[in-house]
Structure formats: C-alpha cells, structure tokens
Design a protein around this motif. Structure first.
Motif, PDB file in Angstrom:
ATOM      1  N   ARG A   3      16.075  10.802  12.237  1.00 29.35           N
ATOM      2  CA  ARG A   3      17.198  10.005  12.470  1.00 29.35           C
ATOM      3  C   ARG A   3      17.751   9.445  11.233  1.00 29.35           C
ATOM      4  N   GLY A   4      17.462  10.026  10.044  1.00 29.38           N
ATOM      5  CA  GLY A   4      17.867   9.425   8.757  1.00 29.38           C
ATOM      6  C   GLY A   4      17.800   8.130   8.501  1.00 29.38           C
ATOM      7  N   ALA A   5      16.734   7.671   8.882  1.00 31.13           N
ATOM      8  CA  ALA A   5      16.388   6.096   9.057  1.00 31.13           C
ATOM      9  C   ALA A   5      15.842   5.512   7.785  1.00 31.13           C
ATOM     10  N   SER A   6      15.354   6.689   6.747  1.00 31.87           N
ATOM     11  CA  SER A   6      14.741   6.526   5.432  1.00 31.87           C
ATOM     12  C   SER A   6      13.699   5.379   5.408  1.00 31.87           C
ATOM     13  N   PRO A   7      12.785   5.590   6.356  1.00 31.72           N
ATOM     14  CA  PRO A   7      11.471   4.640   6.241  1.00 31.72           C
ATOM     15  C   PRO A   7      11.018   4.314   4.689  1.00 31.72           C
ATOM     16  N   GLY A   8      10.899   5.326   4.045  1.00 29.29           N
ATOM     17  CA  GLY A   8      10.282   4.977   2.655  1.00 29.29           C
ATOM     18  C   GLY A   8      11.138   4.089   1.949  1.00 29.29           C
ATOM     19  N   GLU A   9      12.453   4.077   2.022  1.00 35.32           N
ATOM     20  CA  GLU A   9      13.382   3.279   1.235  1.00 35.32           C
ATOM     21  C   GLU A   9      13.229   1.725   1.799  1.00 35.32           C
ATOM     22  N   VAL A  10      13.154   1.931   3.113  1.00 31.84           N
ATOM     23  CA  VAL A  10      12.819   0.617   3.924  1.00 31.84           C
ATOM     24  C   VAL A  10      11.540  -0.109   3.212  1.00 31.84           C
ATOM     25  N   MET A  11      10.697   0.593   3.269  1.00 36.74           N
ATOM     26  CA  MET A  11       9.354   0.034   2.710  1.00 36.74           C
ATOM     27  C   MET A  11       9.646  -0.622   0.942  1.00 36.74           C
ATOM     28  N   LEU A  12      10.377   0.269   0.435  1.00 35.53           N
ATOM     29  CA  LEU A  12      10.481  -0.139  -1.022  1.00 35.53           C
ATOM     30  C   LEU A  12      11.423  -1.490  -0.808  1.00 35.53           C
ATOM     31  N   GLY A  13      12.461  -1.681   0.018  1.00 39.97           N
ATOM     32  CA  GLY A  13      13.192  -2.855   0.270  1.00 39.97           C
ATOM     33  C   GLY A  13      12.439  -3.973   0.527  1.00 39.97           C
ATOM     34  N   LEU A  14      11.483  -3.569   1.493  1.00 43.30           N
ATOM     35  CA  LEU A  14      10.597  -4.765   1.866  1.00 43.30           C
ATOM     36  C   LEU A  14       9.779  -5.191   0.755  1.00 43.30           C
ATOM     37  N   LYS A  15       9.233  -4.584  -0.154  1.00 48.44           N
ATOM     38  CA  LYS A  15       8.695  -4.948  -1.091  1.00 48.44           C
ATOM     39  C   LYS A  15       9.512  -5.842  -2.313  1.00 48.44           C
ATOM     40  N   ARG A  16      10.529  -5.628  -2.238  1.00 46.87           N
ATOM     41  CA  ARG A  16      11.828  -6.117  -3.050  1.00 46.87           C
ATOM     42  C   ARG A  16      11.944  -7.627  -2.361  1.00 46.87           C
ATOM     43  N   PHE A  17      11.987  -7.683  -0.973  1.00 49.69           N
ATOM     44  CA  PHE A  17      12.225  -8.907  -0.299  1.00 49.69           C
ATOM     45  C   PHE A  17      11.166  -9.745  -0.357  1.00 49.69           C
ATOM     46  N   VAL A  18       9.955  -9.173  -0.383  1.00 52.44           N
ATOM     47  CA  VAL A  18       8.638  -9.912  -0.455  1.00 52.44           C
ATOM     48  C   VAL A  18       8.572 -10.584  -1.856  1.00 52.44           C
ATOM     49  N   LEU A  19       8.708  -9.754  -2.907  1.00 53.99           N
ATOM     50  CA  LEU A  19       8.441 -10.262  -3.937  1.00 53.99           C
ATOM     51  C   LEU A  19       9.614 -11.351  -4.378  1.00 53.99           C
ATOM     52  N   ASP A  20      10.830 -11.042  -3.867  1.00 58.32           N
ATOM     53  CA  ASP A  20      11.780 -12.416  -4.279  1.00 58.32           C
ATOM     54  C   ASP A  20      11.384 -13.818  -3.327  1.00 58.32           C
ATOM     55  N   LYS A  21      11.216 -13.363  -2.098  1.00 57.47           N
ATOM     56  CA  LYS A  21      10.573 -14.777  -1.415  1.00 57.47           C
ATOM     57  C   LYS A  21       9.306 -15.168  -2.100  1.00 57.47           C
ATOM     58  N   MET A  22       8.316 -14.670  -2.672  1.00 56.91           N
ATOM     59  CA  MET A  22       7.196 -15.237  -3.596  1.00 56.91           C
ATOM     60  C   MET A  22       7.692 -15.777  -4.604  1.00 56.91           C
ATOM     61  N   ARG A  23       8.584 -15.237  -5.418  1.00 58.74           N
ATOM     62  CA  ARG A  23       9.199 -15.867  -6.669  1.00 58.74           C
ATOM     63  C   ARG A  23      10.090 -17.113  -6.327  1.00 58.74           C
ATOM     64  N   ARG A  24      10.684 -17.254  -5.283  1.00 58.09           N
ATOM     65  CA  ARG A  24      11.316 -18.361  -4.847  1.00 58.09           C
ATOM     66  C   ARG A  24      10.449 -19.352  -4.329  1.00 58.09           C
ATOM     67  N   LYS A  38       0.706  -1.209  -0.106  1.00 57.88           N
ATOM     68  CA  LYS A  38       0.006   0.117   0.117  1.00 57.88           C
ATOM     69  C   LYS A  38       0.604   1.380  -0.055  1.00 57.88           C
ATOM     70  N   CYS A  39       2.101   1.173   0.360  1.00 59.66           N
ATOM     71  CA  CYS A  39       3.051   2.215   0.478  1.00 59.66           C
ATOM     72  C   CYS A  39       3.096   3.065  -0.971  1.00 59.66           C
ATOM     73  N   LEU A  40       2.789   4.254  -0.889  1.00 63.87           N
ATOM     74  CA  LEU A  40       2.909   5.162  -2.131  1.00 63.87           C
ATOM     75  C   LEU A  40       4.070   5.669  -2.563  1.00 63.87           C
ATOM     76  N   HIS A  41       5.191   5.552  -1.638  1.00 60.60           N
ATOM     77  CA  HIS A  41       6.504   6.009  -2.187  1.00 60.60           C
ATOM     78  C   HIS A  41       6.269   7.506  -2.262  1.00 60.60           C
ATOM     79  N   CYS A  42       5.505   8.179  -1.364  1.00 56.64           N
ATOM     80  CA  CYS A  42       5.655   9.440  -1.607  1.00 56.64           C
ATOM     81  C   CYS A  42       6.796  10.171  -0.853  1.00 56.64           C
ATOM     82  N   GLY A  43       7.549   9.754   0.044  1.00 51.53           N
ATOM     83  CA  GLY A  43       8.898  10.129   0.627  1.00 51.53           C
ATOM     84  C   GLY A  43       8.529  11.145   1.788  1.00 51.53           C
TER      85      GLY A  43
END
Ligand code: SF4
Ligand code: SF4
Length: 103
Positions: free
Chosen positions: A78-99, A65-70
C-alpha cells in the motif's frame, strides 16, 4: 484505561509520519521484519491510525529496536512506508522526552 487522541496522526506529520492512513493491516511488514517482535511494525501503524498515543509512549523502548533495514517499507503493498513511520515515531518520542525534561 486507553486514551485515544483523534488528532494524533496530524500531530505526527511534523515528525515525518504522513503515510499511516494508507495501511490496511495486511501484516506483510510484520511477516518480513527481522525483529520477530509481536506485530512489529504493523501494531504501531494501527496505534497511529486509532490515535493510541499513550500506547506509543508506553512502547517507546520497543520502537527504538527498529533497525531501519527498510524491508517493511519495500514490501508494503500500500505504500504506507512503515519503516519511515517507525523513524518518525522515534523523532516524536525523543521530542516528547526532551519537552518533559524541560518542563
Ligand atoms: S504497513 Fe503495509 S505491509 Fe504493513 S500492515 Fe500496513 S499495509 Fe500491510
Ligand atoms: S525497518 Fe524496522 S520495522 Fe521495518 S522491517 Fe526493518 S526492523 Fe522491522
């Protein structure tokens, strides 16, 4: 039963998640996120920090559901970049589903 993976944060580095340890759970990102979902995206930052890989996988549709609005990333003190973390989690989930499909 909640399963904790102590290596989860390092496992996510290849998906571009490398800043979650900077988060101190202030909640600023959740206050500004336009989705108004419960604790979104701070909850996912916490899941990554504690290694709650199973919770991430259980919430995979929510992650998309994340819109990547930034807004969360630009407001994080804190410079924790939560939007980028959400994007990375999408990559992780997609890779897990593919595997999982290939198994
Ligand atoms: S990601 Fe940043 S804004 Fe969000 S809770 Fe963590 S420190 Fe606060
Ligand atoms: S990038 Fe995603 S998590 Fe961050 S404020 Fe926008 S919709 Fe919310």
């Amino acid at each position: 039963m909640r399963v904790i993976n102590p290596n989860f944060e390092s496992k996510l580095i290849k998906y571009g998640v490398d800043s979650s340890n900077m988060c101190f759970n202030c909640g600023t990102c959740s206050a500004i996120c336009p989705l108004f979902e419960h604790g979104f995206p701070r909850r996912f930052m916490r899941y990554v920090q504690i290694g709650a890989e199973d919770e991430i996988l259980k919430s995979k549709m929510e992650i998309f559901k994340c819109l990547h609005c930034g807004l969360c990333t630009s407001s994080c003190p804190r410079g924790a970049s939560p939007g980028e973390v959400m994007l990375g989690l999408k990559r992780f989930v997609l890779d897990k589903m593919r595997r999982d499909v290939n198994v």
